[in-house]
Each structure stands twice: as structure tokens, then as C-alpha cells.
Enzyme design. Sequence first.
Site, mmCIF file in Angstrom:
data_model
loop_
_atom_site.group_PDB
_atom_site.id
_atom_site.type_symbol
_atom_site.label_atom_id
_atom_site.label_comp_id
_atom_site.label_asym_id
_atom_site.label_seq_id
_atom_site.Cartn_x
_atom_site.Cartn_y
_atom_site.Cartn_z
ATOM 1 N N PRO A 179 0.822 -1.204 0.000
ATOM 2 C CG PRO A 179 -0.663 -1.480 1.777
ATOM 3 C CD PRO A 179 0.563 -2.059 1.163
ATOM 4 N N GLY A 180 0.395 2.274 -0.688
ATOM 5 C CA GLY A 180 1.051 3.568 -0.625
ATOM 6 C C GLY A 180 2.298 3.713 -1.465
ATOM 7 N N GLY A 182 2.352 3.924 -4.718
ATOM 8 C CA GLY A 182 2.109 4.737 -5.889
ATOM 9 C C GLY A 182 1.453 4.006 -7.049
ATOM 10 C CG HIS A 400 13.412 -1.154 27.965
ATOM 11 N ND1 HIS A 400 12.907 -2.408 28.192
ATOM 12 C CD2 HIS A 400 13.283 -0.942 26.623
ATOM 13 C CE1 HIS A 400 12.487 -2.927 27.049
ATOM 14 N NE2 HIS A 400 12.701 -2.057 26.073
ATOM 15 C CD GLU A 401 13.680 2.584 24.635
ATOM 16 O OE1 GLU A 401 14.376 2.420 23.608
ATOM 17 O OE2 GLU A 401 12.597 2.006 24.801
ATOM 18 C CG HIS A 404 16.504 -1.574 23.149
ATOM 19 N ND1 HIS A 404 16.362 -2.895 22.801
ATOM 20 C CD2 HIS A 404 15.307 -1.185 23.648
ATOM 21 C CE1 HIS A 404 15.122 -3.280 23.094
ATOM 22 N NE2 HIS A 404 14.466 -2.262 23.614
ATOM 23 C CG ASP A 477 11.845 -4.580 22.847
ATOM 24 O OD1 ASP A 477 11.554 -3.861 21.883
ATOM 25 O OD2 ASP A 477 12.239 -4.145 23.945
HETATM 26 P P1 ADP Z 1 -1.181 2.858 -3.766
HETATM 27 O O1 ADP Z 1 -2.224 2.972 -4.807
HETATM 28 O O2 ADP Z 1 0.005 2.057 -4.180
HETATM 29 O O3 ADP Z 1 -1.681 2.412 -2.443
HETATM 30 P P2 ADP Z 1 -1.147 5.679 -4.075
HETATM 31 O O4 ADP Z 1 -0.838 5.812 -5.517
HETATM 32 O O5 ADP Z 1 -2.567 5.820 -3.679
HETATM 33 O O6 ADP Z 1 -0.589 4.312 -3.518
HETATM 34 O O7 ADP Z 1 -0.244 6.702 -3.263
HETATM 35 C C1 ADP Z 1 -0.781 7.671 -2.404
HETATM 36 C C2 ADP Z 1 -0.051 8.984 -2.538
HETATM 37 O O8 ADP Z 1 1.292 8.835 -2.079
HETATM 38 C C3 ADP Z 1 0.065 9.432 -3.963
HETATM 39 O O9 ADP Z 1 -1.037 10.197 -4.331
HETATM 40 C C4 ADP Z 1 1.334 10.247 -3.955
HETATM 41 O O10 ADP Z 1 1.102 11.552 -3.513
HETATM 42 C C5 ADP Z 1 2.164 9.562 -2.907
HETATM 43 N N1 ADP Z 1 3.086 8.611 -3.559
HETATM 44 C C6 ADP Z 1 3.048 7.264 -3.452
HETATM 45 N N2 ADP Z 1 4.032 6.699 -4.155
HETATM 46 C C7 ADP Z 1 4.713 7.695 -4.749
HETATM 47 C C8 ADP Z 1 5.839 7.748 -5.619
HETATM 48 N N3 ADP Z 1 6.458 6.639 -6.025
HETATM 49 N N4 ADP Z 1 6.279 8.961 -6.034
HETATM 50 C C9 ADP Z 1 5.662 10.076 -5.623
HETATM 51 N N5 ADP Z 1 4.592 10.100 -4.804
HETATM 52 C C10 ADP Z 1 4.115 8.926 -4.359
HETATM 53 ZN ZN ZN Z 2 12.455 -2.230 23.998
#
Ligand code: ADP
Ligand code: ZN
Length: 590
Positions: A179-180, A182, A400-401, A404, A477
Amino acid sequence: MAVLYIFQAATRPQVDNIAYSRFRDLVAQGHVKDITITSSKIDGHYLKGKKTVAFTTTQLPFPDDQLVPDLRKHHVKIVAQADNPLVAVFFQWILPIGLLFGLYFLLFRRMGPGQALQFGRSKARVYNRKEMRTDFSDVAGVDEAVAELREVVDFLKNARKYQRLGGRIPKGVLLVGPPGTGKTLLARAVAGEADVPFFYMSGSEFVEMFVGVGASRVRELFEQAKTHAPCIIFIDELDTIGKSRGGAVTFGGHDEREQTLNQLLAEMDGFDPKVGVIIMAATNRPEVLDQALMRPGRFDRMVVVDRPDLNGRIAILQVHARKVKLATDVDLRAIAAQTPGAAGAELENIVNEAALLAARRGEDSVEQRDLQEAIERVLAGLERRSRVLSPLEKDRVAHHESGHALVGVFVDHADPVHKVSIVPRGAAALGMTISVPMEDRYLLTEPELQDRLAVLLGGRAAEEIIFETVSTGSSDDLQKATDIARRMVEQFGMSPKVGPIAVTQDGSQFLDQKFPWDQQKTTSEELARKADEEVTRLVSEAYDRAKRILTEHEAALRAVADELKRVEVLDGTALRALVDRVELASDTRS
Ligand code: ADP
Ligand code: ZN
Ligand code: MG
């Protein structure tokens, strides 16, 4: 629901609805004669004066251990009854579905056939070039995917050139990645670059409440697209309709989804690639897709969109930094170096968050410290200085930290410690130690993994050395360490006892499998037990090692913890300088 209630009330003889506490009193007084227990309520009869009266009371949401002994003591007749599964099925499934059907026909009749068809109208959104101001310059860090998609753009632009020599234009291109990263962005960029209409539809929109609508939507989508060729149809979140067919049958959604998927397959097979419609789709769960989708002539091209590496992250930050005003001191490379594993969406979020922070502070440009704080916000939850630790908690968290961090300093192969902090972040993390890999890593060696284990266990080891007790603060951890150790044994063949083989211990995946019997148990119980033992051994060896390191450097451990309690955050340089000073002092003393 009101109707049901009246019905129930009318057919029941008079029943006393009593509180649970009253019921317990009646039992204690010996007035209760018999009861029938289900998981949600207790019905029965009790003596009210000379009369026997029916009563009902609700079950406690937790077990009442005293109840049965009390009932036995007073010789109450107990009947336990399983809840009737058919009744549950009726109310949870058949009734609501029936109501939905009723509603559907009601609407259908009201509006006449012409209007009812509106439900089936493709809800696809069409974008043309002017609205679609996305192109490849908006995408960064995924160069391989872009290179492959440039070909698709070329197909759309010069369909004739390719067809002249008899080549077959690809019909379906599947974007696969976390996810995320692009994927949606890339699909839009393809349409923008090719200057063709873009039909966007999300898989989840296909699967709506009225049966049969998904399939008709698909049909209309393709019809519409064909009249606009050359164009792109983009189906986002393909997995919501493209999940493998077969398997457990459920009420409702399942059949609907299957029909939609079948229609999609039929449409893809049915149209002539020469018309110049390219179907793109995206998913982050390729493993659940129905195999039929991947056959030749369907989604036969797969483009992997992966998380960006260091240079990729720099490039993505640059893309999004174009939209904000950066101060001259800003070093995007440093930001990228601290965010391994972040996808484009997170990086965009960091830039955006930094711009908001800068605005809130009244600055006229985004400074490095804004970006720095934005990283922490986006990656580790909101910074909450307001959540104060008690002095005792703070003492423990600091040690603790430090544990690590110090193990990180003294093992050979760990990533350098970037920062140690005891500022509470988000709901769960009380402190944190951030290590920055020198470069993005695709290969890790056995010693590196062993060092990682030791660093992970350093927190708990420090607590044990200093306080002689451990706390609940180490659970995350331990979870991570166990995961690493398990993969070392079961995937990487790093246990001499188990040997260089892959161990599959998981039999629970079969729900997504086409046929449960395809999933054969490949691992004997003996091997599985041996693997478990080896995981335990790896983790406890790493723990002993962490304890040895910290015992040897206890003076440094205490010094770092004290410093942390004072300043709350130490960066890597300050940490190493402090450790060197303490070590030097204890060397000269001895
Ligand atoms: P996916 O569909 O893979 O979940 P999205 O295309 O919806 O991801 O990405 C969400 C937003 O994150 C995009 O609108 C963009 O602004 C940013 N983003 C994600 N990947 C890139 C990338 N490779 N280059 C530039 N911006 C990106
Ligand atoms: Zn820890
Ligand atoms: Mg998406």
C-alpha cells in the site's frame, strides 16, 4: 424490530424479568426450582409465595464461578441449552437478505424498469487529459515500474505501429505492490502521458448491495470504454472482486463477487485488443487473486511497484517538496536516511506534516526540524509530551532504552544507533531507540541477524540487571525477536539442528486456497518441535549475550540512563561520546 418484539410479548405467558442480583438472591434463599441456561440468558421458575412463576434474567458477560456450586447446594434442576443455530441464521442472514430483496423489488416497481436500471449504470469516473494533470514526473523512486509502463503508453499512443507487424497489444497490466507505493498514481500517470481517457473504478464499488449489479456494472464499463478507445480502464483494489473463487460459501457477498469476477473475465476475453483499450488493475494482495485472472489474454503483464530505496526516497521527497517552500538548510537525504521502509504515501505525509508544523510555528519556510518532527509523527505516532511518566517508570524506561542502545554500540554488525529517546510517543511506545541502516539492505548475514536479536533483547536484559525484575515493556521487543529467530530457523536455514530446509508450520492458510486438500502438511511434528526448540535457543542465547555485554559495561549503562533521564533524547554521536568517556574512566581506574 418493533414488530418482532410485540410478537414475542404477545405469545409469552407472564414472565418476570429480573435482575441478575435478584436471581442470585432467589437461589440463595432456595426459591428457585429449575433453570435453563443459554449463552445469553437464564430462564426458569421460582416460588413466589405459593405460586410458581416463570422468570428470565440476562447472563453475565463473564463466568460466574459460584453459580453452579450454589445451584447444586439448593438442588436446582439445571438444563443447559445450546443456542439454536438455525434461529441465529434466520435473524442474521435470511431475514435481512429477504428485506433487501423486498426493498429492491419495491424500488423497481416504483420507478419502472428504465429508472431501476440506474442501479446498474457504471459508476466509473472518466477523466480526460485536462483533468488528469498527472504524468511520470509526479512519480519517483519506482524507476523500473515506470520504464515498463512507458511501453504501455507507447502502445496507446502508437497502436497502429505495433499492430502493423502483427504484434499483440497487451490487454491487461497488473500493478502489484505494498500500500502507498504509488500504484494508483502510476495508473493515472499512464493515462496522463498517453493523453487518453481514463476510466477509474475501485473494486469495492463493484460489490454493492444489490445482487447482479456488480456484473452489470462491469458490462457497462467495458461498453462505455470501447466507444472512447483508445483509453484505459483502471480497476483499483482488484482483490476485492478478484479473490480466488471456491472455498467456503457464505451468504450474500460471495456469489455477488463471483458473478462480478466472471463478468470481468468474460469481458476481457471478449474484446478485440485492436480497439485499443488497455485494462490496468492494482492490488496489494496478489496472492489472493484468482489464477484465472493471470491467464494469457487477461492480466498477462505484471508490474511490481516496490517500496523505494534510499535514492528513491530522496527523489520522492523532492517531488513532494516542490509543493512547499523549503528553507535552505533542509537536507532531504538525511530525512530519507531515517525512513527506510517508508512508501511514497508516508513520505508525502511527512512533507505535508512538516509544512503544517512550520505554519503553526509561524515560520516562512519549512525547516529541517519540522521535517525531523514530522518523521516522528508519521512513523511513530504523535509525540505526546503531555503523557508524563512517573519517576519510577521513567527510571525503568531510561534503563531499558539504554540497554538497547548499548548493545547496539558494542556488537559488531548492528546498524549504528541514531537516537535514543524516552519521550513517550503514541499510545504504546514509551521510549525508542532508532537505528539507521547504513544503506538499504536486501541481504542480511547470520551474524547480523544475531546482533539484531541481541539489540532487541538488550532492553529487557538491562531491566533485569538493574532492577532484578522485568516489566511488561518488552513485549513488542520479544515479539520482534521471536519473529526474526523463527525466520532464521524456518526460512533461512540458520539452525544446524534443523538444517538448510524451509519449514512450513502454518496449516491455517487453506481458507484462501482453492482446494483445502492442496495444502499438504509438509512438516512432520517432530521437525516442527525441533524448529520451535531452535527458535527458543536462538532467542535465549541472544538474551544471554545481551546480558553479558551489559554486565560488562554496567557503568556505561547507568551513565547513559542517567543522562537520558536528564535530557530525554540523546543522538548517536552524544551517546558514543558518553560511552567512550565512561569506558576510558573505568579503564584508567583499574
Ligand atoms: P497505492 O495505490 O500504491 O496504495 P497511491 O498511488 O494511492 O498508492 O499513493 C498515495 C499517494 O502517495 C500518492 O497520491 C502520492 O502523492 C504519494 N506517492 C506514493 N508513491 C509515490 C511515488 N512513487 N512517487 C511520488 N509520490 C508517491
Ligand atoms: Zn524495547
Ligand atoms: Mg491505491
